[in-house]
Design an enzyme around this catalytic site. Sequence first.
Site, PDB file in Angstrom:
ATOM      1  N   GLN A   1       0.841  -1.202   0.000  1.00 25.43           N
ATOM      2  CA  GLN A   1       0.000   0.000   0.000  1.00 25.43           C
ATOM      3  C   GLN A   1       0.875   1.250   0.000  1.00 25.43           C
ATOM      4  O   GLN A   1       1.608   1.490   0.961  1.00 25.43           O
ATOM      5  CB  GLN A   1      -0.905  -0.035   1.236  1.00 25.43           C
ATOM      6  CG  GLN A   1      -1.819   1.148   1.405  1.00 25.43           C
ATOM      7  CD  GLN A   1      -2.594   1.064   2.719  1.00 25.43           C
ATOM      8  OE1 GLN A   1      -2.217   0.311   3.617  1.00 25.43           O
ATOM      9  NE2 GLN A   1      -3.654   1.824   2.851  1.00 25.43           N
TER      10      GLN A   1
ATOM     11  N   SER B   1       0.819   6.696   2.712  1.00 16.63           N
ATOM     12  CA  SER B   1       1.453   7.704   3.566  1.00 16.63           C
ATOM     13  C   SER B   1       2.736   8.250   2.942  1.00 16.63           C
ATOM     14  O   SER B   1       3.426   7.561   2.200  1.00 16.63           O
ATOM     15  CB  SER B   1       1.780   7.112   4.935  1.00 16.63           C
ATOM     16  OG  SER B   1       0.610   6.771   5.630  1.00 16.63           O
TER      17      SER B   1
ATOM     18  N   SER C   1       4.369  -1.463   4.412  1.00 23.16           N
ATOM     19  CA  SER C   1       4.592  -2.846   4.859  1.00 23.16           C
ATOM     20  C   SER C   1       4.756  -3.759   3.653  1.00 23.16           C
ATOM     21  O   SER C   1       3.965  -3.709   2.714  1.00 23.16           O
ATOM     22  CB  SER C   1       3.411  -3.330   5.700  1.00 23.16           C
ATOM     23  OG  SER C   1       3.219  -2.520   6.832  1.00 23.16           O
TER      24      SER C   1
ATOM     25  N   GLU D   1      -9.273  -1.369   5.513  1.00 21.73           N
ATOM     26  CA  GLU D   1      -8.048  -1.576   6.289  1.00 21.73           C
ATOM     27  C   GLU D   1      -8.367  -1.622   7.776  1.00 21.73           C
ATOM     28  O   GLU D   1      -7.886  -2.497   8.509  1.00 21.73           O
ATOM     29  CB  GLU D   1      -7.056  -0.454   6.007  1.00 21.73           C
ATOM     30  CG  GLU D   1      -5.783  -0.557   6.829  1.00 21.73           C
ATOM     31  CD  GLU D   1      -4.812   0.578   6.534  1.00 21.73           C
ATOM     32  OE1 GLU D   1      -3.598   0.359   6.688  1.00 21.73           O
ATOM     33  OE2 GLU D   1      -5.263   1.676   6.165  1.00 21.73           O
TER      34      GLU D   1
ATOM     35  N   GLU E   1      -5.452   9.079  17.277  1.00 29.76           N
ATOM     36  CA  GLU E   1      -6.014  10.429  17.360  1.00 29.76           C
ATOM     37  C   GLU E   1      -6.977  10.697  16.210  1.00 29.76           C
ATOM     38  O   GLU E   1      -8.078  11.232  16.401  1.00 29.76           O
ATOM     39  CB  GLU E   1      -4.884  11.465  17.346  1.00 29.76           C
ATOM     40  CG  GLU E   1      -4.004  11.452  18.586  1.00 29.76           C
ATOM     41  CD  GLU E   1      -2.994  10.320  18.590  1.00 29.76           C
ATOM     42  OE1 GLU E   1      -2.335  10.148  19.628  1.00 29.76           O
ATOM     43  OE2 GLU E   1      -2.851   9.624  17.575  1.00 29.76           O
TER      44      GLU E   1
END
Length: 381
Positions: free
Chosen positions: A104, A107, A139, A222, A351
Site C-alpha cells: 500500500q 502515507s 509494509s 483496512e 487520534e
Amino acid sequence: MDVAQRITRLLDEHDPAGDPQEWLGARYDAGLAWVWYPEGLGGLGLSRDVQAEVDRALAGTPQPTAVQGIGLGMAAPTILAFGTDEQRKRFLRPLWTGEEIWCQLFSEPGAGSDLATLATRAVRDGDEWIVDGQKVWTSGAHHSRWAILVTRTDPDVPKHRGLTYFVCDMHAPGVEVRPLRQITGEAEFNEVFLTGVRLADDLRLGQVGDGWRVAQTTLMNERVAIGGARVRRGMLEVMVEAWRERPENRTHDLHQRLLALYVESEVTRLSGARLREQLAAGQPGPEGSGMKLSFAELNQALSGLEQEFTRDLSYDDWSFRRSDTVDFYGREAGYRYLRAKGNSIEGGTSEILRNIVSERVLGLPSEPRIDKDVPWKDLPR
C-alpha cells in the site's frame, strides 16, 4: 449446485495436501474464495454470512498466505468496487492464490494522518502517467509485485479533490524500496521512492480526480481488517497463561486490571461480530475505526500489564532483519511490548480514528478545517 456440494466437489477433485497455490486457485474457481464476490471472481454472489460455513468446512486446508494481508484486506475490495472487468479478472485470482503480493503506497513523510495533503505527482503523458514522489511506512514493499497507490493529479483544486488512484507495478523502472528499521530490529516497513515511474492508464482505479473516494474504500476496509477480524485473543491468552504460571506474582490490583481488560476484550469481540454482520449487508462504514482503535489500546494495555506482572523486560534480538509477516503477538514479552507500540499508528493513528468516531459515528461537530476550500498548491508545507 449449492455451497455444500461445491465444497464436496472441490475436496473430491483437488488434493489439499498438494501444491498450495494450485489448491487456492481451484477454490477460487469454485467460487469459494469470497462467496459474496460475483461469480467468476472467486465468489457466488451470496451473502457474506455464508463464508463462515465455507471456512469451517475447509479448515485445515491451505489458506492465503499471511504476507498477503494488504492484498486480501485492502486491495481486493477496492479492485472489486472500482476496477474494470479486465482489472478484476487480471488481479483478483493471483492475489487470492498468493502468486502476486500487494502493498500500500499511501502515507508520505509530509502526509500521514492528513493523507489528503500528499504530494506524489502523477502527470499524464498520452496513454501513460509519469509518477514522482516518496511514500513511507509501506509494509511488505520488499516482496510485493503490485501496490495500491494514491497520487496528486491536479494541484489547483482543494486537497481532497485532485487525487487519482492507481495500481502500481513495483517492478517498474524508477521504483526503489529502502528498509525502515523498527524498535524491534525488524524491517516490516519501507520507504519507497518513485522517480519517473510510468504507469499505463489501464492501471488507474476509478476516475481521474476521484482518488479520495476510492482511497476511503481502502481505508475503511483496512481498519475493519485490523480491528474487525475475529478476535483470536492473542495478547489476552498470553497474559492469562503468564498469570497461571506465576502465582507468586499475583496481586489484587493486577487481578482487577486483568479482569477489566478481559471485559474489554469481550466487548471488542462482540462488537467485531456485530460489525461483520453489518458488513454482510453492504460496504464497511466508519465503525471500523472504533474497532481498530480498541484493538490498539487493548494490545498496548495487555502487553504493558504482562511486563509489569512478569517483571521480564528482556529483549536482546536487536539485529537488523527483514520480516515476512507482521507479528503482533510473537516471541518474548519484551518483543510484544515494543511491537504493540506501533498498533496505535499503523492503519490510522488513534487520534485521527477518535475524530472519525466522534464526527461520523456519534455525529458530533467537526473540527474547524481552514484548508477545506484552499487549492492544494497554496497550502503551507
